[in-house]
Design an enzyme around this catalytic site. Sequence first.
Site, PDB file in Angstrom:
ATOM      1  N   GLU A 100       1.308  -0.368  -5.130  1.00 55.99           N
ATOM      2  CA  GLU A 100       0.277   0.657  -5.310  1.00 55.99           C
ATOM      3  C   GLU A 100       0.992   1.997  -5.354  1.00 55.99           C
ATOM      4  O   GLU A 100       1.313   2.573  -4.317  1.00 55.99           O
ATOM      5  CB  GLU A 100      -0.747   0.669  -4.171  1.00 55.99           C
ATOM      6  CG  GLU A 100      -1.890   1.622  -4.499  1.00 55.99           C
ATOM      7  CD  GLU A 100      -2.419   2.466  -3.345  1.00 55.99           C
ATOM      8  OE1 GLU A 100      -3.494   3.061  -3.508  1.00 55.99           O
ATOM      9  OE2 GLU A 100      -1.769   2.564  -2.297  1.00 55.99           O
ATOM     10  N   ASP A 103       0.835  -1.197   0.000  1.00 53.66           N
ATOM     11  CA  ASP A 103       0.000   0.000   0.000  1.00 53.66           C
ATOM     12  C   ASP A 103       0.873   1.252   0.000  1.00 53.66           C
ATOM     13  O   ASP A 103       1.892   1.313   0.682  1.00 53.66           O
ATOM     14  CB  ASP A 103      -0.842  -0.039   1.286  1.00 53.66           C
ATOM     15  CG  ASP A 103      -1.812   1.114   1.392  1.00 53.66           C
ATOM     16  OD1 ASP A 103      -2.716   1.180   0.548  1.00 53.66           O
ATOM     17  OD2 ASP A 103      -1.653   1.940   2.307  1.00 53.66           O
TER      18      ASP A 103
HETATM   19  C1  GLC Z   1      -4.308   3.184  -0.221  1.00 52.27           C
HETATM   20  C2  GLC Z   1      -5.533   2.302  -0.095  1.00 52.27           C
HETATM   21  C3  GLC Z   1      -6.653   3.098   0.512  1.00 52.27           C
HETATM   22  C4  GLC Z   1      -6.218   3.613   1.874  1.00 52.27           C
HETATM   23  C5  GLC Z   1      -4.902   4.391   1.766  1.00 52.27           C
HETATM   24  C6  GLC Z   1      -4.302   4.673   3.113  1.00 52.27           C
HETATM   25  O1  GLC Z   1      -4.495   4.201  -1.131  1.00 52.27           O
HETATM   26  O2  GLC Z   1      -5.879   1.745  -1.330  1.00 52.27           O
HETATM   27  O3  GLC Z   1      -7.835   2.350   0.617  1.00 52.27           O
HETATM   28  O4  GLC Z   1      -7.209   4.430   2.430  1.00 52.27           O
HETATM   29  O5  GLC Z   1      -3.925   3.682   1.036  1.00 52.27           O
HETATM   30  O6  GLC Z   1      -3.773   3.497   3.660  1.00 52.27           O
END
Ligand code: GLC
Length: 553
Positions: A245, A203
């Site tokens: 991500e 993440d």
């Molecule tokens: C990423 C996740 C999201 C979350 C954020 C903070 O973007 O996909 O759902 O709120 O990180 O952890």
Amino acid sequence: MHVDVPLWYRDAIFYELPVKSFYDSNGDGIGDINGVRLKLDYLHALGADCLWLLPFYNSPMKDDGYDISDYYSIQPEYGTLDDFRLLLAEAHSRGMKIIADLVMNHCSDQHSWFREAVSSRESPRRQWFVWSDDASRYSGARIIFTDTEISNWAWEPRTKQYYWHRFYSHQPDLNYDNPEVREEMKNVMRFWLRMGLDGFRCDAVPYLFEREGTTCENLPETHAYFKEVRRMMEKEFPGTILLAEANQWPSDAKAYFGDQDEFHMAFNFPLMPRIFVALAKEDAYPIVNIVKEIIPIPEKCDWAIFLRNHDELTLEMVTSEERDIMYSEYARHPKMRLNIGIRRRLAPLLDNDRASLELVHALLLSLPGSPVLYYGDEIGMGDNIYLGDRNGVRTPMQWSYDRNAGFSSADTEQLFSPPITSPNYHYGNVNVDSENRLPTSMLNWVRKMLSVRKRYAQVMGRGSIKFLEHRNRHVLSYIRSYGEDRMLCIFNLSRKPTYLELSLPEFSGLRPVEAISGAQFPRIGDLPYFFTLHPRSFFWLGLTEPTGSDEEG
Ligand code: GLC
Ligand code: CA
């Protein structure tokens, strides 16, 4: 077919699901790990090769589990470590893999690390977080949750300093300049990989380090750390993967592949919104242009391509013109917007138009990269824009027309979220059981398409892409090639019927065979090949050497 085991992710179909929303095995109104296990046969028959589970760790759930308070345990409502071991074993016995979301950038303010850190400035945990007397440091960093946060610094009254957070203020960023933090996060990874997990969806990777005078994103130190993590995984857990991500512009997103020594995969954030822009403009160029920017990438890496996920459809990394098109086409109601994005599911975004839904799936499954499906989109699930935050796209999976959509035997009031009951998407109609019974359902169509994609896994998963020149801007066409295999893909992005003349001299003598039905088309000759296309329709055509038995007609 030659099977290259360590490169399994290049041919795989991924399926994203929140444990909470998938299936409730014990009737408390909340989905759980055992529930996922009980639905493995469904996922396997659908064609999912690898599941991506949203965070299931202990958490106060102020950001749906992205606020972790203990990285070594499971949220009690979701189950136990033993349940998780069993899930892994049963997935593996079906030849499926599982990766888990891992939130590395920050933890919950309820985590003992942070509680200790705020107990006194002298606490040994103090340096696990990022502190300042002055909230103007790192002013080059943007704010991500623009609807809720006004600063990346939050005041801590007890020890009277500000702490750094890129997301919600209850999610303090961990301090990756501290070697203890870097080592601890590797230990967390080891803990789950040792159990048999197949990798992580990491993440929020761009934000691990902060440096004055920068945007505090994609810093060299961040890349260096992930390379270190990759070395550890390769040495101790070969075959496991890292998926990034990193919601960034193309060149910054690509950088996470490193020199095949960093992430195996990264989400294709640049492509995703441009698929919707292309549909809105009925124009192939937004897709052609972005694909040319995002390839090539190193051989052992792959994009994870997706249409929707558990977050808002983010519009941070598009031009303001593209953003305007997206808002006016897809977010007419103010409740559909969140932060810099649109919180809607796929079917409602496309007005539940079956041809458009099929078209975008055909793109998802044939553009270079590994497809990632979002739970429920295979049945055309709707959303609820009146639920807060991103909860409207995380409602209970619709299994049947029974009470609670077959998701749970709890009282309806007890469910973690109401199921979708708006007329066009009511679970009485949109559900797995009903769609299983209807040969022409969205579910049966998606299942069929995934099986076709698997038949052509190598050319679709690993092949090169070449866009074909022609005069019709409404039509996107490309050839995917891998070894001797060639697939001609043609998409009419327009709401009207259209036609296309394609000159295909290099394929002269070959016969197009429609990939889904096996229907044969006339051989390609020296004259341009002529296609007529229904609104929002597509062709996948394998180009094959004609054999004696497949005579014309
Ligand atoms: C990423 C996740 C999201 C979350 C954020 C903070 O973007 O996909 O759902 O709120 O990180 O952890
Ligand atoms: Ca439960």
